[in-house]
Design a protein around this motif. Structure first.
Motif, PDB file in Angstrom:
ATOM      1  N   PRO A 146       4.874  -0.508 -10.268  1.00  0.00           N
ATOM      2  CA  PRO A 146       5.908   0.493  -9.966  1.00  0.00           C
ATOM      3  C   PRO A 146       5.360   1.697  -9.215  1.00  0.00           C
ATOM      4  CG  PRO A 146       6.087  -0.234 -12.249  1.00  0.00           C
ATOM      5  CD  PRO A 146       4.806  -0.800 -11.725  1.00  0.00           C
ATOM      6  N   ALA A 147       4.177   2.161  -9.582  1.00  0.00           N
ATOM      7  CA  ALA A 147       3.627   3.355  -8.923  1.00  0.00           C
ATOM      8  C   ALA A 147       3.415   3.093  -7.432  1.00  0.00           C
ATOM      9  CB  ALA A 147       2.322   3.764  -9.593  1.00  0.00           C
ATOM     10  N   TYR A 148       2.901   1.909  -7.101  1.00  0.00           N
ATOM     11  CA  TYR A 148       2.673   1.596  -5.680  1.00  0.00           C
ATOM     12  C   TYR A 148       3.982   1.381  -4.946  1.00  0.00           C
ATOM     13  CZ  TYR A 148       1.801  -1.168  -1.518  1.00  0.00           C
ATOM     14  OH  TYR A 148       1.833  -1.634  -0.228  1.00  0.00           O
ATOM     15  N   PHE A 149       4.815   0.459  -5.426  1.00  0.00           N
ATOM     16  CA  PHE A 149       6.038   0.139  -4.693  1.00  0.00           C
ATOM     17  C   PHE A 149       6.950   1.359  -4.577  1.00  0.00           C
ATOM     18  CE2 PHE A 149       5.190  -4.427  -5.756  1.00  0.00           C
ATOM     19  CZ  PHE A 149       5.214  -4.900  -4.456  1.00  0.00           C
ATOM     20  N   ARG A 150       7.156   2.066  -5.668  1.00  0.00           N
ATOM     21  CA  ARG A 150       8.084   3.187  -5.639  1.00  0.00           C
ATOM     22  C   ARG A 150       7.473   4.392  -4.928  1.00  0.00           C
ATOM     23  NH1 ARG A 150      11.212   2.706 -11.527  1.00  0.00           N
ATOM     24  NH2 ARG A 150      11.505   0.433 -11.407  1.00  0.00           N
ATOM     25  N   GLY A 151       6.191   4.653  -5.188  1.00  0.00           N
ATOM     26  CA  GLY A 151       5.554   5.800  -4.538  1.00  0.00           C
ATOM     27  C   GLY A 151       5.458   5.628  -3.035  1.00  0.00           C
ATOM     28  N   THR A 152       4.909   4.487  -2.606  1.00  0.00           N
ATOM     29  CA  THR A 152       4.750   4.240  -1.168  1.00  0.00           C
ATOM     30  C   THR A 152       6.106   4.051  -0.499  1.00  0.00           C
ATOM     31  OG1 THR A 152       2.589   3.243  -1.567  1.00  0.00           O
ATOM     32  CG2 THR A 152       3.646   2.747   0.535  1.00  0.00           C
ATOM     33  N   GLY A 153       7.008   3.323  -1.160  1.00  0.00           N
ATOM     34  CA  GLY A 153       8.323   3.088  -0.577  1.00  0.00           C
ATOM     35  C   GLY A 153       9.087   4.381  -0.335  1.00  0.00           C
ATOM     36  N   ARG A 154       9.108   5.243  -1.327  1.00  0.00           N
ATOM     37  CA  ARG A 154       9.848   6.500  -1.166  1.00  0.00           C
ATOM     38  C   ARG A 154       9.164   7.430  -0.163  1.00  0.00           C
ATOM     39  NH1 ARG A 154      10.513   6.574  -7.300  1.00  0.00           N
ATOM     40  NH2 ARG A 154      12.544   5.587  -7.664  1.00  0.00           N
ATOM     41  N   ALA A 155       7.837   7.406  -0.151  1.00  0.00           N
ATOM     42  CA  ALA A 155       7.117   8.231   0.825  1.00  0.00           C
ATOM     43  C   ALA A 155       7.436   7.790   2.248  1.00  0.00           C
ATOM     44  CB  ALA A 155       5.615   8.148   0.558  1.00  0.00           C
ATOM     45  N   LEU A 156       7.484   6.469   2.466  1.00  0.00           N
ATOM     46  CA  LEU A 156       7.858   5.980   3.802  1.00  0.00           C
ATOM     47  C   LEU A 156       9.289   6.351   4.139  1.00  0.00           C
ATOM     48  CD1 LEU A 156       6.160   2.455   3.896  1.00  0.00           C
ATOM     49  CD2 LEU A 156       5.727   4.365   5.459  1.00  0.00           C
ATOM     50  N   LYS A 157      10.201   6.211   3.194  1.00  0.00           N
ATOM     51  CA  LYS A 157      11.602   6.556   3.465  1.00  0.00           C
ATOM     52  C   LYS A 157      11.735   8.018   3.868  1.00  0.00           C
ATOM     53  CE  LYS A 157      16.227   7.028   1.496  1.00  0.00           C
ATOM     54  NZ  LYS A 157      16.926   6.796   2.781  1.00  0.00           N
ATOM     55  N   GLY A 199      17.973  -9.135  -7.017  1.00  0.00           N
ATOM     56  CA  GLY A 199      18.027  -9.705  -5.681  1.00  0.00           C
ATOM     57  C   GLY A 199      16.985 -10.803  -5.562  1.00  0.00           C
ATOM     58  N   GLN A 200      16.576 -11.048  -4.320  1.00  0.00           N
ATOM     59  CA  GLN A 200      15.573 -12.090  -4.076  1.00  0.00           C
ATOM     60  C   GLN A 200      14.180 -11.532  -4.330  1.00  0.00           C
ATOM     61  OE1 GLN A 200      15.981 -14.314  -0.387  1.00  0.00           O
ATOM     62  NE2 GLN A 200      13.778 -14.711  -0.315  1.00  0.00           N
ATOM     63  N   PHE A 201      13.376 -12.314  -5.035  1.00  0.00           N
ATOM     64  CA  PHE A 201      11.988 -11.949  -5.299  1.00  0.00           C
ATOM     65  C   PHE A 201      11.078 -12.958  -4.618  1.00  0.00           C
ATOM     66  CE2 PHE A 201      14.074  -9.314  -8.254  1.00  0.00           C
ATOM     67  CZ  PHE A 201      13.179  -8.343  -8.696  1.00  0.00           C
ATOM     68  N   PRO A 202       9.849 -12.539  -4.241  1.00  0.00           N
ATOM     69  CA  PRO A 202       9.186 -11.257  -4.412  1.00  0.00           C
ATOM     70  C   PRO A 202       9.858 -10.149  -3.610  1.00  0.00           C
ATOM     71  CG  PRO A 202       7.599 -12.980  -3.846  1.00  0.00           C
ATOM     72  CD  PRO A 202       8.962 -13.520  -3.568  1.00  0.00           C
ATOM     73  N   ILE A 203       9.544  -8.899  -3.986  1.00  0.00           N
ATOM     74  CA  ILE A 203      10.120  -7.742  -3.333  1.00  0.00           C
ATOM     75  C   ILE A 203       9.039  -6.985  -2.568  1.00  0.00           C
ATOM     76  CG2 ILE A 203      11.941  -7.505  -5.059  1.00  0.00           C
ATOM     77  CD1 ILE A 203      10.199  -5.122  -6.155  1.00  0.00           C
ATOM     78  N   GLY A 204       9.462  -5.855  -1.960  1.00  0.00           N
ATOM     79  CA  GLY A 204       8.522  -4.957  -1.310  1.00  0.00           C
ATOM     80  C   GLY A 204       8.812  -4.739   0.153  1.00  0.00           C
ATOM     81  N   GLU A 205       9.750  -3.837   0.444  1.00  0.00           N
ATOM     82  CA  GLU A 205      10.113  -3.587   1.842  1.00  0.00           C
ATOM     83  C   GLU A 205      10.886  -2.275   1.950  1.00  0.00           C
ATOM     84  OE1 GLU A 205      12.600  -5.711   5.519  1.00  0.00           O
ATOM     85  OE2 GLU A 205      12.738  -6.530   3.481  1.00  0.00           O
ATOM     86  N   VAL A 206      10.668  -1.595   3.061  1.00  0.00           N
ATOM     87  CA  VAL A 206      11.510  -0.483   3.495  1.00  0.00           C
ATOM     88  C   VAL A 206      11.948  -0.848   4.905  1.00  0.00           C
ATOM     89  CG1 VAL A 206      11.644   2.001   3.922  1.00  0.00           C
ATOM     90  CG2 VAL A 206      10.073   1.130   2.175  1.00  0.00           C
ATOM     91  N   PHE A 207      13.234  -0.725   5.207  1.00  0.00           N
ATOM     92  CA  PHE A 207      13.653  -1.100   6.556  1.00  0.00           C
ATOM     93  C   PHE A 207      14.652  -0.110   7.126  1.00  0.00           C
ATOM     94  CE2 PHE A 207      16.610  -3.394   3.797  1.00  0.00           C
ATOM     95  CZ  PHE A 207      17.847  -3.189   4.402  1.00  0.00           C
ATOM     96  N   GLY A 348      -4.855  -2.268   7.531  1.00  0.00           N
ATOM     97  CA  GLY A 348      -4.049  -3.247   6.832  1.00  0.00           C
ATOM     98  C   GLY A 348      -3.313  -2.721   5.619  1.00  0.00           C
ATOM     99  N   ARG A 349      -3.173  -1.390   5.499  1.00  0.00           N
ATOM    100  CA  ARG A 349      -2.449  -0.856   4.343  1.00  0.00           C
ATOM    101  C   ARG A 349      -1.729   0.427   4.700  1.00  0.00           C
ATOM    102  NH1 ARG A 349      -5.446   3.144   1.506  1.00  0.00           N
ATOM    103  NH2 ARG A 349      -7.422   3.599   2.526  1.00  0.00           N
ATOM    104  N   TRP A 350      -0.753   0.761   3.868  1.00  0.00           N
ATOM    105  CA  TRP A 350      -0.019   2.020   4.029  1.00  0.00           C
ATOM    106  C   TRP A 350      -0.839   3.142   3.422  1.00  0.00           C
ATOM    107  CZ3 TRP A 350       3.459   1.381   7.504  1.00  0.00           C
ATOM    108  CH2 TRP A 350       4.054   0.124   7.660  1.00  0.00           C
ATOM    109  N   ILE A 351      -0.892   4.263   4.113  1.00  0.00           N
ATOM    110  CA  ILE A 351      -1.750   5.352   3.674  1.00  0.00           C
ATOM    111  C   ILE A 351      -0.958   6.608   3.331  1.00  0.00           C
ATOM    112  CG2 ILE A 351      -3.830   4.513   4.819  1.00  0.00           C
ATOM    113  CD1 ILE A 351      -3.219   6.376   7.162  1.00  0.00           C
ATOM    114  N   CYS A 352       0.321   6.420   3.013  1.00  0.00           N
ATOM    115  CA  CYS A 352       1.119   7.550   2.498  1.00  0.00           C
ATOM    116  C   CYS A 352       1.696   7.117   1.153  1.00  0.00           C
ATOM    117  CB  CYS A 352       2.241   7.926   3.463  1.00  0.00           C
ATOM    118  SG  CYS A 352       3.399   6.593   3.780  1.00  0.00           S
ATOM    119  N   ASN A 353       1.598   7.963   0.160  1.00  0.00           N
ATOM    120  CA  ASN A 353       2.147   7.606  -1.158  1.00  0.00           C
ATOM    121  C   ASN A 353       2.732   8.806  -1.876  1.00  0.00           C
ATOM    122  OD1 ASN A 353      -0.127   8.990  -1.883  1.00  0.00           O
ATOM    123  ND2 ASN A 353      -1.187   7.224  -2.793  1.00  0.00           N
ATOM    124  N   ASN A 354       3.043   9.838  -1.126  1.00  0.00           N
ATOM    125  CA  ASN A 354       3.709  10.987  -1.767  1.00  0.00           C
ATOM    126  C   ASN A 354       4.569  11.714  -0.747  1.00  0.00           C
ATOM    127  OD1 ASN A 354       2.015  13.005  -0.333  1.00  0.00           O
ATOM    128  ND2 ASN A 354       0.368  12.187  -1.627  1.00  0.00           N
TER     129      ASN A 354
END
Length: 354
Positions: A146-157, A199-207, A348-354
């Motif tokens: 949760p910390a990675y998906f939610r932290g990185t996802g919201r930071a990207l959004k 929804g469909q799993f696996p998850i992990g996307e911002v679009f 190869g990774r996202w470097i924003c998480n806040n």
């Protein structure tokens, strides 16, 4: 050497190793607890098939996590019995679908109709497209942090929604998005602000996509694309797309299979638009670590785009839903991603998480 676990109704010769099934069980436990927030006060129904080792492994994982659930073998009952079981559920109950292909129920659009009933849904689909080692990649992709998906996802959004422009750099090419973006959508296992849970799993996307589609221009290398069989197709050399005013106007090193995709879109839509800009978050999938099902690989940690006029999430003037037929995922060779002038992707990774 791996030992094999005994699964019900299965051909034991080809089952996944015990370790993989134990890993699936652990990941599904986290999905149920932290993403779906399923508790003992609500019923659970698992509809499954036993056609593939991956389907059997996931079903066993759910048996271990949901000992009080009802389990129905889709191939052993009538469609009417499955529909009746769905309709016996109460709002906020959970339905899990474990499908080697995808279940057909006489026009019943399964996930959509289940959401209409107020049910939580976990859908595993097209598992037969991910044989052998790919099954274990799929299981790894179910890990829910949760910390990675939610932290990185919201930071990207936050950054996407504020960015006046962006660019994707890879393989010596740059694709420019000289426009602000549509409000980004999240698929990060947090349904607290959504109408539907699951929804469909696996998850992990911002679009998202450009507010002004014609402001997309430049060149981008494609290392994998969805072919006409909905499978991940990896050309020996990346295909370089030339994009002007939001449309593909050239494709260098195009393979026959890639050209077939472009030709189909062009024949039916007249031109090839670039629409979705997808930020995949799932670290189990990379450029080298792939699965054949394109809808699953879409979560790959990196950038994907869609070709074709179809994108139901973001209505645009001049795009009629009945005429927009194609949404083909293509995966960009990505060394860096910039939102405004901030680099958000490196190594190869996202470097924003806040």
């Amino acid at each position: 050497m791996h030992t094999l676990v005994s699964l019900p109704d299965s051909s034991h010769d080809h089952d996944l190793p015990t370790g993989a099934i134990e890993e699936a069980t652990a990941h599904l436990r986290d999905v149920l607890a932290h993403a779906i927030e399923h508790g003992p006060e609500h019923a659970a129904l698992v509809v499954y098939d036993t056609r593939t080792p991956l389907a059997r492994a996931l079903t066993e994982g759910y048996r271990r996590n949901l000992p009080d659930a009802t389990f129905i073998d889709f191939d052993a009952v009538t469609p009417g019995a499955v529909l009746a079981a769905f309709k016996s559920m109460a709002p906020k109950d959970l339905v899990v679908l474990v499908q080697s292909s995808n279940f057909r129920l006489d026009g019943f659009r399964v996930r959509v109709e289940l959401f209409k009933l107020g049910l939580k849904v976990i859908e595993h689909v097209h598992l037969s497209r991910m044989p052998g080692p790919q099954s274990e990649h799929y299981i790894e992709a179910l890990a829910y942090d949760p910390a990675y998906f939610r932290g990185t996802g919201r930071a990207l959004k936050r950054r996407i929604d504020a960015a006046p422009h962006a660019r994707v750099v890879g393989g010596g090419e740059t694709l420019h998005f000289s426009s602000p973006f549509e409000p980004a959508k999240l698929n990060i296992g947090d349904y607290s602000e959504m109408n539907n849970v699951g929804g469909q799993f696996p998850i992990g996307e911002v679009f998202t996509e450009a507010l002004d589609l014609e402001a997309v221009h430049g060149r981008v290398q494609v290392h994998v694309f969805g072919d006409t069989n909905y499978r991940s197709n990896r050309p020996e050399l990346p295909v370089t797309l030339v994009v002007e005013r939001g449309r593909v106007v050239g494709a260098e090193n195009a393979t026959p299979a890639f050209q077939e995709v472009l030709d189909k879109i062009t024949a039916d839509e007249g031109e090839v638009w670039v629409r979705e800009l997808g930020f995949g978050l799932n670290r189990a999938f990379t450029r080298e670590r792939r699965v054949d099902d394109i809808g699953t690989y879409e979560r790959m940690c990196g950038i994907h785009l869609s070709l074709g006029a179809k994108h139901g999430v973001y209505p645009k003037p001049g795009f009629k839903r009945k005429d927009a037929r194609y949404h083909i995922d293509v995966f960009a060779v990505t060394d860096a991603v910039y939102l405004d002038e901030e680099r958000v992707y490196a190594d190869g990774r996202w470097i924003c998480n806040n």
